[in-house]
Design a protein around this motif. Structure first.
Motif, short mmCIF file in Angstrom:
data_model
loop_
_atom_site.label_atom_id
_atom_site.label_comp_id
_atom_site.label_asym_id
_atom_site.label_seq_id
_atom_site.Cartn_x
_atom_site.Cartn_y
_atom_site.Cartn_z
N GLN A 1 0.86 -1.17 0.00
CA GLN A 1 0.00 0.00 0.00
C GLN A 1 0.90 1.23 0.00
O GLN A 1 1.44 1.60 1.03
CB GLN A 1 -0.92 -0.02 1.23
N LEU A 2 1.07 1.81 -1.16
CA LEU A 2 1.94 2.96 -1.29
C LEU A 2 1.11 4.24 -1.24
O LEU A 2 -0.06 4.25 -1.57
CB LEU A 2 2.72 2.89 -2.60
N SER A 3 1.77 5.34 -0.84
CA SER A 3 1.10 6.62 -0.73
C SER A 3 2.05 7.75 -1.12
O SER A 3 3.22 7.72 -0.71
CB SER A 3 0.63 6.83 0.71
N PRO A 4 1.57 8.73 -1.85
CA PRO A 4 2.43 9.87 -2.18
C PRO A 4 2.90 10.64 -0.94
O PRO A 4 3.90 11.33 -0.98
CB PRO A 4 1.55 10.77 -3.05
N ASN A 5 2.19 10.49 0.17
CA ASN A 5 2.52 11.20 1.41
C ASN A 5 3.21 10.33 2.45
O ASN A 5 3.24 10.67 3.63
CB ASN A 5 1.25 11.79 2.02
N PHE A 6 3.77 9.21 2.01
CA PHE A 6 4.35 8.25 2.93
C PHE A 6 5.39 8.88 3.87
O PHE A 6 5.47 8.54 5.05
CB PHE A 6 4.98 7.08 2.16
N TYR A 7 6.20 9.79 3.35
CA TYR A 7 7.24 10.44 4.16
C TYR A 7 6.86 11.86 4.57
O TYR A 7 7.73 12.64 4.98
CB TYR A 7 8.57 10.48 3.38
N GLY A 8 5.59 12.20 4.47
CA GLY A 8 5.13 13.55 4.76
C GLY A 8 5.55 14.08 6.12
O GLY A 8 5.90 15.25 6.26
N ARG A 9 5.55 13.24 7.12
CA ARG A 9 5.93 13.66 8.47
C ARG A 9 7.38 13.30 8.80
O ARG A 9 8.04 14.02 9.53
CB ARG A 9 5.01 13.02 9.50
N THR A 10 7.85 12.18 8.28
CA THR A 10 9.17 11.70 8.67
C THR A 10 10.30 12.30 7.83
O THR A 10 11.44 12.34 8.28
CB THR A 10 9.24 10.17 8.56
N CYS A 11 9.97 12.76 6.62
CA CYS A 11 10.99 13.38 5.76
C CYS A 11 10.33 14.36 4.79
O CYS A 11 10.27 14.12 3.58
CB CYS A 11 11.78 12.31 5.00
N PRO A 12 9.81 15.46 5.32
CA PRO A 12 9.04 16.39 4.48
C PRO A 12 9.85 17.05 3.36
O PRO A 12 9.28 17.54 2.39
CB PRO A 12 8.52 17.43 5.48
N THR A 13 11.18 17.05 3.46
CA THR A 13 12.01 17.68 2.43
C THR A 13 12.48 16.70 1.35
O THR A 13 13.23 17.08 0.46
CB THR A 13 13.24 18.35 3.07
N LEU A 14 12.04 15.46 1.44
CA LEU A 14 12.52 14.41 0.53
C LEU A 14 12.44 14.82 -0.93
O LEU A 14 13.43 14.76 -1.66
CB LEU A 14 11.73 13.11 0.76
N GLN A 15 11.26 15.20 -1.38
CA GLN A 15 11.10 15.45 -2.81
C GLN A 15 11.93 16.63 -3.30
O GLN A 15 12.48 16.59 -4.40
CB GLN A 15 9.62 15.61 -3.15
N SER A 16 12.08 17.65 -2.48
CA SER A 16 12.91 18.79 -2.90
C SER A 16 14.39 18.41 -2.92
O SER A 16 15.14 18.88 -3.79
CB SER A 16 12.67 20.02 -2.01
N ILE A 17 14.82 17.54 -2.01
CA ILE A 17 16.21 17.07 -2.02
C ILE A 17 16.48 16.28 -3.28
O ILE A 17 17.49 16.51 -3.98
CB ILE A 17 16.52 16.21 -0.77
N VAL A 18 15.61 15.34 -3.61
CA VAL A 18 15.80 14.52 -4.81
C VAL A 18 15.81 15.40 -6.05
O VAL A 18 16.68 15.27 -6.92
CB VAL A 18 14.73 13.41 -4.91
N ARG A 19 14.87 16.32 -6.13
CA ARG A 19 14.77 17.21 -7.30
C ARG A 19 16.05 18.05 -7.45
O ARG A 19 16.58 18.21 -8.54
CB ARG A 19 13.54 18.10 -7.17
N SER A 20 16.53 18.59 -6.35
CA SER A 20 17.73 19.41 -6.37
C SER A 20 18.95 18.61 -6.84
O SER A 20 19.73 19.08 -7.69
CB SER A 20 17.99 19.98 -4.98
N GLU A 21 19.11 17.41 -6.32
CA GLU A 21 20.25 16.57 -6.71
C GLU A 21 20.13 16.11 -8.17
O GLU A 21 21.14 16.04 -8.88
CB GLU A 21 20.40 15.38 -5.78
N MET A 22 18.92 15.82 -8.61
CA MET A 22 18.74 15.42 -10.02
C MET A 22 19.00 16.62 -10.94
O MET A 22 19.55 16.45 -12.03
CB MET A 22 17.35 14.85 -10.26
N THR A 23 18.64 17.80 -10.51
CA THR A 23 18.92 19.01 -11.31
C THR A 23 20.43 19.15 -11.49
O THR A 23 20.91 19.40 -12.60
CB THR A 23 18.32 20.26 -10.63
N LYS A 24 21.18 18.99 -10.40
CA LYS A 24 22.64 19.07 -10.49
C LYS A 24 23.19 17.99 -11.43
O LYS A 24 24.06 18.28 -12.25
CB LYS A 24 23.27 18.90 -9.11
N ALA A 25 22.69 16.77 -11.28
CA ALA A 25 23.19 15.67 -12.10
C ALA A 25 22.91 15.91 -13.59
O ALA A 25 23.78 15.68 -14.43
CB ALA A 25 22.58 14.34 -11.64
#
Length: 185
Positions: free
Chosen positions: A25-49
């Motif tokens: 059971q997957l959810s787009p908000n799975f890390y909403g409380r435990t890692c709220p910056t996840l998506q911005s971190i991934v996006r930033s690193e992919m932008t650099k790459a």
């Protein structure tokens, strides 16, 4: 225009793979409380790459495809060989051709600095794939999260389940059908 069409076809296959290999059971908000910056971190690193090498976006997509084709989207392609198993990195379809491992490692390091021991590598790979496609001008989509990382990998499964570079149409069709995908997918 042909590149965009290929990207859309690839995206369709990717979405089909995600649907076929998702058991939890997957959810787009799975890390909403435990890692709220996840998506911005991934996006930033992919932008650099991608700014460093645009082709890496396609390589990450291929890495994700190869991961999902063997035991589902569990990050098993990212595992190094150990004394107890031989992983997928050096399987025939991956050896000297699968690339982008260092990008995922860099993203994981950044995520760990913000949210230690929280986010799976399998989810990081899924997000990096989405962001790579979007950053290169393709579509974006909501990524369901909550995958568990594999604890083992199988080189023999990778050799038998991932289509090889010389596979003909009949072989490709059969291998995708074995994963529950149709010709339209």
């Amino acid at each position: 225009m042909a590149t965009f069409t290929k990207l859309c076809v690839t995206f369709s296959i990717l979405v089909s793979l995600l649907a076929c290999f998702t058991n939890a059971q997957l959810s787009p908000n799975f890390y909403g409380r435990t890692c709220p910056t996840l998506q911005s971190i991934v996006r930033s690193e992919m932008t650099k790459a991608i700014n460093n090498e645009a082709r890496i976006g396609a390589s990450i997509l291929r890495l994700f495809f190869h991961d999902c084709f063997v035991n589902g989207c569990d990050g098993s392609i990212l595992l190094d060989d150990t004394a107890t198993f031989t992983g997928e990195k050096n399987a025939g379809p991956n050896k000297n051709s699968a690339r982008g491992f260092e990008v995922i490692d860099t993203i994981k390091t950044s995520v760990e600095a913000s949210c230690n021991a929280t986010v799976s590598c399998a989810d990081i790979l899924a997000l990096a794939t989405r962001d790579g496609i979007a950053l290169l001008g393709g579509p974006s989509w909501i990524v369901p999260l909550g995958r568990r990382d594999a604890r083992t990998a199988s080189q023999s499964a990778a050799n038998s389940q991932i289509p090889g570079p010389s596979s003909d149409l009949a072989t490709l069709t059969k291998m995708f059908q074995n994963k529950g995908l149709t010709l339209n997918d």
